[in-house]
Motif scaffolding. Sequence first.
Motif, PDB file in Angstrom:
ATOM      1  N   THR A  44       0.772  -1.259  -0.093  1.00  0.00           N
ATOM      2  CA  THR A  44      -0.031  -0.166  -0.190  1.00  0.00           C
ATOM      3  C   THR A  44       0.874   1.375   0.069  1.00  0.00           C
ATOM      4  O   THR A  44       0.740   2.097  -0.760  1.00  0.00           O
ATOM      5  N   GLU A  84      -6.786   1.114  -0.904  1.00  0.00           N
ATOM      6  CA  GLU A  84      -7.260  -0.195  -0.228  1.00  0.00           C
ATOM      7  C   GLU A  84      -8.666   0.026   0.690  1.00  0.00           C
ATOM      8  O   GLU A  84      -9.333  -0.936   0.701  1.00  0.00           O
ATOM      9  N   ASP A 160      -5.577  -1.564  -5.434  1.00  0.00           N
ATOM     10  CA  ASP A 160      -4.950  -2.161  -3.933  1.00  0.00           C
ATOM     11  C   ASP A 160      -6.020  -2.984  -3.371  1.00  0.00           C
ATOM     12  O   ASP A 160      -7.106  -2.665  -2.781  1.00  0.00           O
ATOM     13  N   GLU A 161      -5.866  -4.217  -3.593  1.00  0.00           N
ATOM     14  CA  GLU A 161      -6.511  -5.258  -3.115  1.00  0.00           C
ATOM     15  C   GLU A 161      -8.231  -4.881  -3.150  1.00  0.00           C
ATOM     16  O   GLU A 161      -8.990  -4.976  -2.444  1.00  0.00           O
TER      17      GLU A 161
HETATM   18 MG    MG Z   1      -1.980  -2.823   1.933  1.00  0.00          MG
END
Ligand code: MG
Lengths: 310, 251
Positions: A44, A84, A160-161
């Motif tokens: 991140t 994220e 991010d994810e």
């Molecule tokens: Mg992360």
Amino acid sequence: MPGVIEAADLTKVFGAITAVDRVSFEVREGEIFGFLGPNGAGKTTTTRMLTGVIPMDGGSARVLGHDIRREPVQAKQRFGVVPETSNAYVDLTAWQNLMLMGELYGLDRNRANERSRDLLETLGLYERRDQKVQGYSKGMRQRLILALALLHEPELLFLDEPTSGLDVQSTQMILVLLRALNADGTTIFLTTHNMEEANRLCDRIGIIRSGRIVAIDAPEKLKTAIDRVHRIEVSFDREIAGDLLSGLAGITGAGRTGDKWQITAEDQDTAIRSLVSFSRQEGLAILTLNTLAPSLDEVFLRLTGEEERL
Amino acid sequence: MNPAGTSEQIRRAWAIAKKDIRIYYLKGPVLIFGIFMPVFLFLAFFMGGRQLPLAFLLSGLMGMTLFFTSTAVSPAIFPWEGQAKTLERLAACPVAIETIVLGDMIASILFGIGVTAVTLLIALALGLGLLHGIVLGSAVLLAAVCFSALGMLIAVPPTNVPSNIMMLSSLLKFPLVFISGIFVPLEQMPAWGLYLAVCSPLTYFTDLVRYSFTGAHYFPVAVDIAALALFTLVFTAATMHLHRRTMPRRM
Ligand SMILES: [Mg+2]
Ligand SMILES: Nc1ncnc2c1ncn2[C@@H]1O[C@H](COP(=O)(O)OP(=O)(O)OP(=O)(O)O)[C@@H](O)[C@H]1O
């Protein structure tokens, strides 16, 4: 051709922790680049530096040809970010969020309307467009922030994810959309924990551990690189003796489990060829023949679990 | 279109201001600190100070209203957005930090001017005569910018707990009200009070409002305006500069 992302010696220090330690890599135009690493590895933080959200303490990054520190606005104009944590304005409706993004990216009103409608329809949110985001479920929020990131048709997308904690439908919807975008030429930088996802989606993968890059390659190459010994699973239509197999060229061992033979081989290619010619000689029919590459999970565990090397 | 160009960034600041107006005007703390506080403060004072002329009181009320309203919205936005993570969204958008600060300031300025306009209408309805409309208009405009920049300046410490900033801002705002000639005319202040008063931008604004309604003033009008303008410039430049430095620490 210069890379879409060129990170050189990116470094970020939080107090005593060097969260990102001289990370360098390049993302090429049109590829899906997977960025993998265990919790706290610095994924991140790297993404935030590349997207100009936090400044770097060392190194440099060029994104779409712009130095992210010197020309942040020009670079940001051309990429989209799915962060994220979901960060749509919960006091606004989905539609108002999209209109705000349209204005922040300088889209004209008609274009913003048209794009918003298309995206919300694709992501199954159009019916709920006038509801405040407050009332959205996690999956709906995640789909909305993807729509927000895509509104201005970015050439590069950071995620991010994006699928963490989502159900199969939402995950599938997002993955299908990412593939379609990539097919249309969008370069994608994807942070994920999901090996299966990375394996199926990514052209290349970078693995980061404790702030350092430990490997960058195509998924299949990463898999073969960590295992010198290959495993092959084979079964025939008739019983045969094990020592016949282990004597073949390229094969180092053969053991039996159930109705299948587990073969270990130095060189996969030679081993398969000798299995085929062996079965032809013996008049055997091959029922199954599988090469058992290590899964990306194993690669990951191996690369990120190793003792700290200096 | 050059996304980093000034006109484009100003347009985007306006988009940020519209968002602020939609979201933050009706938040509890904004209403409490921006509207109820000055009203109660004033009522308490009004009950106890009836020997002062109405014109003095109402112009004090206007001064206080603009001060409280245009510092009510701006300090809270950054902590709120930091807490809700929406600040990270703005940081990833093609807008400069100055653009975000400007957008928040615009929202704050409009809130101040809007509520003050209502106070003005009430004052006029109560029979207060307006002598210098243009001076009042320019003073309100300038002071609204000045106070909202001051509000943004209060929000510089990179905390994402809105109540901390609210506390800090009250700690700063209440003393300013007492030294700025709202409750005690500057003429009646002791020397040390005057030394404090000249340090407060609110003093010059109150003086201008009083002049607009009564014709009386303590400082020359030009001095009032120049002082306000100077405070505005300094506060705006400082808040832009400092936010650029502390913004990353909110993420
Ligand atoms: Mg992360
Ligand atoms: N704002 C911050 N202040 C202090 N330390 C931080 C900050 N952000 C990240 N860190 C630290 O930096 C390191 C890397 O964090 P980062 O969030 O980049 O990891 P990650 O790879 O994204 O992990 P995850 O998979 O859990 O999301 C961690 O040790 C984290 O504690």
